[in-house]
Design a protein around this motif. Structure first.
Motif, PDB file in Angstrom:
ATOM      1  N   HIS A 167      95.141 -84.096 -50.557  1.00 30.08           N
ATOM      2  CA  HIS A 167      95.785 -83.127 -49.684  1.00 30.08           C
ATOM      3  C   HIS A 167      95.189 -81.857 -49.746  1.00 30.08           C
ATOM      4  CE1 HIS A 167      97.999 -82.816 -53.311  1.00 30.08           C
ATOM      5  NE2 HIS A 167      98.303 -81.614 -52.827  1.00 30.08           N
ATOM      6  N   GLU A 168      94.608 -81.521 -50.758  1.00 24.30           N
ATOM      7  CA  GLU A 168      94.235 -79.919 -51.062  1.00 24.30           C
ATOM      8  C   GLU A 168      92.952 -79.910 -50.433  1.00 24.30           C
ATOM      9  OE1 GLU A 168      96.197 -78.873 -55.174  1.00 24.30           O
ATOM     10  OE2 GLU A 168      94.644 -80.123 -55.189  1.00 24.30           O
ATOM     11  N   THR A 191      93.400 -79.122 -46.929  1.00 23.31           N
ATOM     12  CA  THR A 191      93.872 -77.533 -46.730  1.00 23.31           C
ATOM     13  C   THR A 191      92.618 -76.893 -46.740  1.00 23.31           C
ATOM     14  OG1 THR A 191      96.075 -78.261 -47.360  1.00 23.31           O
ATOM     15  CG2 THR A 191      95.462 -75.873 -47.616  1.00 23.31           C
ATOM     16  N   ARG A 231      90.637 -76.889 -43.587  1.00 25.01           N
ATOM     17  CA  ARG A 231      91.353 -76.013 -42.748  1.00 25.01           C
ATOM     18  C   ARG A 231      90.900 -74.478 -42.822  1.00 25.01           C
ATOM     19  NH1 ARG A 231      92.042 -74.844 -37.894  1.00 25.01           N
ATOM     20  NH2 ARG A 231      93.923 -73.692 -37.472  1.00 25.01           N
ATOM     21  N   ALA A 232      91.064 -73.881 -44.162  1.00 24.03           N
ATOM     22  CA  ALA A 232      90.471 -72.904 -44.504  1.00 24.03           C
ATOM     23  C   ALA A 232      89.055 -72.384 -44.175  1.00 24.03           C
ATOM     24  CB  ALA A 232      90.678 -72.275 -45.940  1.00 24.03           C
ATOM     25  N   ILE A 292      96.567 -69.704 -45.877  1.00 23.49           N
ATOM     26  CA  ILE A 292      96.165 -70.815 -46.506  1.00 23.49           C
ATOM     27  C   ILE A 292      95.660 -70.824 -47.896  1.00 23.49           C
ATOM     28  CG2 ILE A 292      94.227 -72.497 -46.145  1.00 23.49           C
ATOM     29  CD1 ILE A 292      94.298 -72.055 -43.080  1.00 23.49           C
ATOM     30  N   ALA A 349      98.352 -70.809 -50.217  1.00 22.06           N
ATOM     31  CA  ALA A 349      98.897 -72.197 -50.374  1.00 22.06           C
ATOM     32  C   ALA A 349      98.205 -73.112 -51.240  1.00 22.06           C
ATOM     33  CB  ALA A 349      98.911 -73.015 -48.833  1.00 22.06           C
ATOM     34  N   LEU A 350      96.932 -72.765 -51.397  1.00 17.71           N
ATOM     35  CA  LEU A 350      96.062 -73.469 -52.403  1.00 17.71           C
ATOM     36  C   LEU A 350      96.226 -72.880 -53.707  1.00 17.71           C
ATOM     37  CD1 LEU A 350      92.880 -74.211 -50.389  1.00 17.71           C
ATOM     38  CD2 LEU A 350      94.280 -75.704 -51.486  1.00 17.71           C
TER      39      LEU A 350
END
Length: 116
Positions: free
Chosen positions: A23-24, A27, A30-31, A78, A81-82
């Motif tokens: 899931h990371e 993300t 996306r970044a 983002i 979030a990480l």
């Protein structure tokens, strides 16, 4: 930077440093996509300038400037979030403390700069 994009460099640096879960990784991708957008918007501003002519001939701020600010804000969110925000600055100088750096390393399983 040579022919590599900023997003490719960012992806490589993160994956070299951290062992991300599935899931990371989504993300992170996306970044990287947002970084690609930022590069394109910066290129538009460089090519057309900060002020552009509108359809009726008037002078206006380049619309890419607004989009660039939004993309940069999105990228920073983002990254937070990480848990990748820059925490390497010394304490007491208005920057994240060594404790924050230690928490990030603990969260990502990093020992001595590399993922365990």
């Amino acid at each position: 930077m040579s022919n590599a994009t900023l997003s490719a460099e960012f992806r490589r640096a993160v994956l070299d440093e951290f062992d991300l879960e599935a899931h990371e990784l989504v993300t992170l991708e996306r970044a990287c996509s947002v970084l690609d957008q930022i590069e394109g918007l910066e290129l538009d501003v460089k090519d057309r300038g900060v002020i552009v002519r509108g359809v009726r001939g008037g002078l206006y701020p380049n619309p890419s400037l607004k989009e660039l600010r939004a993309a940069e804000t999105s990228f920073l969110a983002i990254v937070r979030a990480l848990g990748l925000q820059d925490a390497d600055m010394a304490p007491g100088k208005g920057s994240p403390s060594a404790a924050a750096r230690a928490m990030n390393r603990a969260r990502w399983g990093v020992r001595g700069g590399k993922a365990a």
